[in-house]
Scaffold this active site. Structure first.
Site, mmCIF file in Angstrom:
data_model
loop_
_atom_site.group_PDB
_atom_site.id
_atom_site.type_symbol
_atom_site.label_atom_id
_atom_site.label_comp_id
_atom_site.label_asym_id
_atom_site.label_seq_id
_atom_site.Cartn_x
_atom_site.Cartn_y
_atom_site.Cartn_z
ATOM 1 N N ARG A 15 0.835 -1.209 0.000
ATOM 2 C CA ARG A 15 0.000 0.000 0.000
ATOM 3 C C ARG A 15 0.873 1.264 0.000
ATOM 4 N NH1 ARG A 15 -0.528 4.727 2.429
ATOM 5 N NH2 ARG A 15 -0.003 3.763 4.423
ATOM 6 N N ASP A 16 1.539 1.544 1.103
ATOM 7 C CA ASP A 16 2.315 2.789 1.188
ATOM 8 C C ASP A 16 3.459 2.767 0.167
ATOM 9 O OD1 ASP A 16 3.099 5.263 2.104
ATOM 10 O OD2 ASP A 16 3.270 4.685 4.202
ATOM 11 N N HIS A 207 5.541 4.449 12.583
ATOM 12 C CA HIS A 207 5.484 4.384 11.109
ATOM 13 C C HIS A 207 6.426 5.475 10.609
ATOM 14 C CE1 HIS A 207 2.996 4.108 7.246
ATOM 15 N NE2 HIS A 207 3.607 5.277 7.080
ATOM 16 N N HIS A 209 8.934 7.194 7.834
ATOM 17 C CA HIS A 209 9.504 7.347 6.490
ATOM 18 C C HIS A 209 10.970 7.752 6.691
ATOM 19 C CE1 HIS A 209 5.938 6.920 3.833
ATOM 20 N NE2 HIS A 209 5.337 7.045 5.004
ATOM 21 N N CYS A 240 4.847 9.640 -0.228
ATOM 22 C CA CYS A 240 3.441 10.003 -0.049
ATOM 23 C C CYS A 240 3.051 10.984 -1.149
ATOM 24 C CB CYS A 240 3.217 10.637 1.315
ATOM 25 S SG CYS A 240 1.528 11.196 1.549
ATOM 26 N N ASN A 249 8.949 4.384 3.169
ATOM 27 C CA ASN A 249 9.056 3.942 4.559
ATOM 28 C C ASN A 249 10.441 3.356 4.762
ATOM 29 O OD1 ASN A 249 6.071 3.168 3.592
ATOM 30 N ND2 ASN A 249 6.049 3.792 5.723
#
Ligand code: HMG
Ligand code: MG
Length: 308
Positions: A15-16, A207, A209, A240, A249
């Site tokens: 996803r990310d 979380h 990055h 993002c 990430n």
């Protein structure tokens, strides 16, 4: 505070990691990625988003991805849901966990989900209620908890405020997200020390990055605060769409190597993850951003070479 003996690593690459890719990644590649990750031992794989395809076109095939994956018993497959429409998609797709995502910064909330923080919480209320009614786990993700690309400094009190609102919605887990990777270990410890006063430590996650190269140091700092859940993206994929210049990430391989060195259990096979990092980087024709991943691949290749 003793460091945890075991950590849950949530893989967010599908996803990310992929959401920001300009060229559409074929659904079959996304499915293979999720399947290989769950086979490597991840207990939680963030697999898709049910968001507006106009906003994030790469995630438009979330229903197909969820329909195509093999469900490994015990693995939680999570999806992002910004509104009730997203929740309905998630429910139909048999997601185990939905992720509602808000920001600790007003400016970022507007850019990412087109509404204020208060409006976003109001929008999440029916989503959370529906999730509770259907027995679906709820995770709340607090973006810009360590800094914002638009407003800069984010006060700890703003992070606490969103965490408390998410807690009131019944979140099972809350992510403290450094969306643009500006955080440093001292700030990370400050934020986690404050947040653990208002939400159970074992349900909080980091979380990070890795834009400024601080993610592993921040994870170490969070471990010192007793945090037991961390998000990572295989091969360090991602960025993002609403945070210009933000890189992916922290790479999962690097996190696993760190945890292994600390003697912290994850239940995940690092060698398999290294191979998955190679698979996805090659599939989307992007450099592998994991330092440990690249080193271990080079080592494996030279060992193979010396055998022939
Ligand atoms: P909007 O434009 O304000 O609202 O978007 P809207 O209701 O007018 O919807 C716009 C269009 O999208 C409409 O279509 C809707 O039907 C459709 P049209 O009538 O124009 O043809 N739509 C949807 N389609 C599919 N699924 C849905 C859905 N909802 C509306 N669920 C909205 C508001 C929230 C929908 C939009 O801003 C959005 O989808 N944003 C998603 C942003 C996003 O995914 N960002 C990346 C993930 S967050 C992240 O990466 C941070 C995180 O990693 C933590 C960290 O690092 O900080 C989690
Ligand atoms: Mg993120």
């Amino acid at each position: 505070m003793a460091m945890p003996q075991a950590v849950k690593v949530v893989e967010v690459g599908p996803r990310d990691g992929l959401q920001n890719e300009k060229d559409f990644v074929p659904t079959a590649v996304k499915i293979e990625l999720v399947n290989r990750l769950s086979a490597a031992g991840f207990r939680n794989v963030e697999s898709a988003s049910f968001v507006s395809p106009k906003w994030v076109p790469q995630m438009a095939d979330g229903a197909d991805v969820m329909a195509g994956i093999e469900r490994r018993p015990g693995t939680i497959y999570s999806v992002l849901t910004p509104n009730l429409r997203g929740f309905e998609g998630a429910l139909a797709a048999r997601a185990d966990e939905i992720v509602i995502f808000g920001a600790a910064s007003e400016a970022f909330s507007q850019r990412n989900i087109n509404c204020s923080i208060a409006e976003s919480i109001a929008r999440f209320e029916p989503v959370a209620q529906a999730a509770r009614e259907h027995g679906v786990r709820i995770r709340g993700s607090v973006s810009c908890a360590l800094g914002c690309p638009y407003q800069g400094e984010v006060p700890v009190s703003s992070v606490i405020d969103v965490v408390e609102r998410f807690a009131a919605l019944g979140c099972d887990e809350i992510d403290i997200a450094d969306t643009i990777g500006v955080g440093t270990p001292r700030r990370t410890r400050e934020v986690f020390a404050a947040v653990t006063e208002v939400f159970p430590r074992e349900q909080l996650s980091g979380h990070f990055h890795d834009t400024y190269g601080q993610a592993l140091a921040n994870i170490y700092a969070a471990l010192l605060e007793g945090i037991e859940i961390f998000h990572a993206s295989v091969a360090g994929l991602g960025g993002c769409p609403y945070a210009k210049g933000a890189t992916g990430n922290v790479a999962t391989e690097d996190v696993l190597y760190l945890l292994q060195g600390l003697g912290i259990e994850t239940g995940i096979d690092l060698a398999q993850v290294v191979a998955i990092g190679d698979f996805i980087s090659t599939s989307i024709d992007k450099p592998n951003n994991s330092r440990a991943g690249k080193a271990l691949l080079a080592k494996a290749r030279s060992e193979q070479g010396s055998c022939v």
